[in-house]
Design a protein around this motif. Sequence first.
Motif, PDB file in Angstrom:
ATOM      1  N   ASN A  30      -1.648  -6.080   2.852  1.00  0.00           N
ATOM      2  CA  ASN A  30      -0.524  -5.157   2.725  1.00  0.00           C
ATOM      3  C   ASN A  30       0.764  -5.784   3.259  1.00  0.00           C
ATOM      4  O   ASN A  30       0.816  -6.260   4.392  1.00  0.00           O
ATOM      5  CB  ASN A  30      -0.833  -3.873   3.498  1.00  0.00           C
ATOM      6  CG  ASN A  30       0.293  -2.861   3.415  1.00  0.00           C
ATOM      7  OD1 ASN A  30       0.965  -2.763   2.384  1.00  0.00           O
ATOM      8  ND2 ASN A  30       0.506  -2.115   4.484  1.00  0.00           N
TER       9      ASN A  30
ATOM     10  N   HIS B  34      -0.492   0.167  -5.562  1.00  0.00           N
ATOM     11  CA  HIS B  34      -1.725   0.432  -4.824  1.00  0.00           C
ATOM     12  C   HIS B  34      -2.643   1.350  -5.633  1.00  0.00           C
ATOM     13  O   HIS B  34      -3.857   1.106  -5.740  1.00  0.00           O
ATOM     14  CB  HIS B  34      -1.380   1.053  -3.470  1.00  0.00           C
ATOM     15  CG  HIS B  34      -2.564   1.301  -2.597  1.00  0.00           C
ATOM     16  ND1 HIS B  34      -2.526   2.166  -1.530  1.00  0.00           N
ATOM     17  CD2 HIS B  34      -3.829   0.822  -2.631  1.00  0.00           C
ATOM     18  CE1 HIS B  34      -3.713   2.188  -0.937  1.00  0.00           C
ATOM     19  NE2 HIS B  34      -4.517   1.386  -1.587  1.00  0.00           N
TER      20      HIS B  34
ATOM     21  N   MET C 245       0.823  -1.205   0.000  1.00  0.00           N
ATOM     22  CA  MET C 245       0.000   0.000   0.000  1.00  0.00           C
ATOM     23  C   MET C 245       0.861   1.260   0.000  1.00  0.00           C
ATOM     24  O   MET C 245       2.025   1.226   0.364  1.00  0.00           O
ATOM     25  CB  MET C 245      -0.951  -0.022   1.197  1.00  0.00           C
ATOM     26  CG  MET C 245      -1.960  -1.172   1.137  1.00  0.00           C
ATOM     27  SD  MET C 245      -3.172  -1.171   2.483  1.00  0.00           S
ATOM     28  CE  MET C 245      -4.161   0.254   2.008  1.00  0.00           C
TER      29      MET C 245
END
Length: 333
Positions: free
Chosen positions: A168, A147, A142
């Motif tokens: 993540n 992302h 992330m």
Amino acid sequence: MSPLPASRRQLLRCGAALAAASLLGAPAIAQARTKVRLGYLHVVAVDGHIWTGLDRGSFDREGIDFVLHEFNTGPEIFEAMARGELDVLSAGAVISSYLALGRGRGFLVNDIEIATAQLWTRPALGVNRVADLKGKRIATTMKTTAHIFLDRALRANNINPSEVEIVNSSMPDAVKAFITGDVAAVALWVPFNIAVREALPDAVKLVDASAFYPQSAVLGGWAARTDYHAGNRDVLKRIVRAWADANDYMLRNPAAVEALQAHYNTSRPADIAEAFKAQKLYSSREWKRLYADGTVVKWLQQVSDFFMTDAGVTGAERASDYFDTQLYLSAVG
């Protein structure tokens, strides 16, 4: 063969740079030397300029001696810089999130990452198209280029990110989770696609970020510690000038792509060519116009808005508050 220690690798790189400078007819030592601790991602869109500049002697001619530190993700680099372990860094989309939170000062962009992010799935796990990802686990890192791309791909297929489980982790761990079957898909950036392709012949690349350009386009670039930026603007200008030499050489000479192969031993020439095409480069003079008219800051803010709004982060500043446009304009003629 065991890998060379980092200090040995750096010594060899400096030697190569000195040799290049000699061949180019430039003095090997033109001014006082400055050691700079540089953190980077080993991705063509991020470190391609670094290797090209080192091989050509660009940084050497500006008196810059890099002490190189390789990382797997952008957040890891910024965390290392926050601990005082780095002076400057080169990363991808993550610069727009960390700089907006005051975690350093941006001063240089490398490129526009048009298609560096990819979404991989396995039909054997029931995912044949993006729409099949609803309710599934997807691994990525992330606050990165991957992302942003994943968010765009999901929304373009009428899937709210809340309708999937985003796992993540660092990109090596995200790829490992996909290979072992712990997740149904992985949103990655090149060259991590190589590990997937080699481990899972049945894996399928559903889409890459070019399908959502320019919405998923991001800038990658350089940042410095806030205190280092304040006290070493001359050093940063020398880095910019060396970068500009490497950048323009990469644009003018197709052989520059072939030369990068030496720095990506696990990648095929076709992989390097693919990674190079996944980014958009401008000449240093074209970049100067884009800095001067505010386009660079606008593009940075576009990505920052995603991280700060869509990703639910608060307390951000405007792009103009964390990016030093004037440094580039004053360094490049």
